[in-house]
Design an enzyme around this catalytic site. Structure first.
Site: not given
Length: 402
Positions: A109, A131, A388
């Site tokens: 991210k 969010e 991830s």
């Protein structure tokens, strides 16, 4: 801006002219029949401003250089490509792991958030609005805000706050305001709705920092470009590790789909088979139908009345009832395949990866591992999995399940 899946009564915008797979979707921001910009009039100008600023910044070597420098010195890129030797031997394949779990903040991210935060500074914005589901995007947003001296407001479903308490503490420790969302399913879908509503009122000072390849144009394209670093690195690394230079299969988990989009972008022009792995209870590409939610036309779980159906996943980051529009386009073209795995398979995958390779993966990432563990791949295949994120955030939940 609510949860109703909108079916516009007017004729849809024409599809953008082809620009190559995973290229620039053009001014309409469309990937085949999907994508576009479906927002209230109050946000049309903001989206156009962001697109113009992004196009200018992405063509500016100084901006690209500054971002690359931050990815190297703050994030720790390039992330390693780790051979999973024991698991490879057990499965009869060559398995390579792209280690986004080793990036600063613990997931992919941060790649996207640093890009958007730099863009916000360039545009003169003073706040980020975001969010989050699993909390990793929220942590990345709070991290970037602290780094650049920006305010940060992160919306998170009440249910996700309970199951991701560690990440909530991290966000607040970094100075972000975490706003609980108590409506609907109290998960990522509702957090996104509330964050976009909030953005309407602060659009002059704040930039919406979208966490996945969702939302109105230019977000699906912009987020994919910021995450492309994963695929570009992995392709270079595979070229030195594999005799054929590219793997037979490239596998990544998919909720909205940012880590998968970034990974696929590096291999879309190769013979590699692209596999996106969804949660069985939140499979937009597998079980969804076309509609508009959160500013984009894509595939969403919905009932016969056009209402959003509640998604379910053991992984908070995949607990979303849709998928990014570019993934739908790749599916429709037959360039990528989307499959599902169950919660039980995911738990098994987390434990097996931990005990064979000494790596505790996030529940989201374990979806990709779970599909490979089914043993459906031909013997001798070469497989790249993007891990991830790391599994620290999920330990409390796992303790109750295993």
């Amino acid at each position: 801006m609510g949860d109703l899946l909108i079916r516009p009564r007017h004729r849809p915008e024409p599809a953008a002219q082809p620009r190559g797979l995973m290229g620039d979707p053009g001014p309409l921001g469309r990937f085949g029949e999907h994508g576009g910009r479906y927002v209230p009039e109050s946000l049309v100008g903001a989206c156009r401003e962001i697109e113009e600023a992004f196009r200018e910044a992405w063509a500016d070597p100084a901006f690209r250089g500054q971002l690359a420098g931050l990815l190297a010195t703050h994030v720790g890129r390039p992330t390693p490509l780790t051979p999973a030797l024991r698991l490879s031997a057990e499965l009869g394949v060559t398995l390579l792991l792209k280690r986004e779990d080793l990036a600063h903040t613990g997931s992919h991210k941060i790649n996207n958030v640093l890009g958007q935060a730099l863009l916000a500074k360039r545009m003169g914005k003073t706040r980020l609005v975001a969010e989050t589901g699993a909390g990793q995007h929220g942590v990345a947003t709070a991290t970037a805000a602290a780094l650049f001296g920006l305010g940060a407001t992160v919306f998170m479903g009440e249910r996700d706050i309970e199951r991701q308490a560690l990440n909530v503490f991290r966000m607040r420790m970094l100075g972000a305001e975490v706003v609980p969302v108590r409506t609907g399913s109290r998960t990522l879908k509702d957090a996104t709705s509330e964050a976009m509503r909030h953005w309407v009122g602060v659009v002059d000072e704040a930039m919406y920092c979208m966490g996945s390849v969702l939302g109105p144009s230019p977000y699906p394209w912009m987020v994919r470009e910021f995450q492309r670093v994963i695929g570009d690195e992995a392709r270079r690394q595979c070229a030195t590790e594999l005799r054929a230079a590219v793997p037979d299969y490239v596998v990544a988990c998919v909720g909205g789909g940012s880590n998968a989009a970034g990974t696929f972008a590096g291999f879309v022009d190769t013979p590699a088979r692209l596999i996106g792995v969804e949660a069985a209870g939140g499979a937009g590409a597998t079980d969804g139908t076309s509609g508009v939610l959160h500013g984009t036309r894509s595939m969403f779980l919905q009932d016969e009345n056009g209402q959003v159906a509640e998604a379910h996943s053991i992984a908070a980051g995949l607990d979303y009832p849709g998928i990014g529009p570019e993934h739908v386009h790749l599916r429709d073209l037959g360039r990528a395949r989307y499959v599902t795995v169950s919660d039980a398979e995911v738990i098994e995958a987390v434990m097996r990866l931990a005990r064979t390779e000494g790596i505790v993966a996030a529940l989201e990432s374990a979806h990709a591992v779970a599909w490979v563990l089914r043993g459906e791949l031909p013997a001798g295949s070469t497989v790249l999995i993007t891990l991830s994120g790391r599994g620290d955030k999920d330990i409390s939940a796992l303790r109750e399940l295993v």
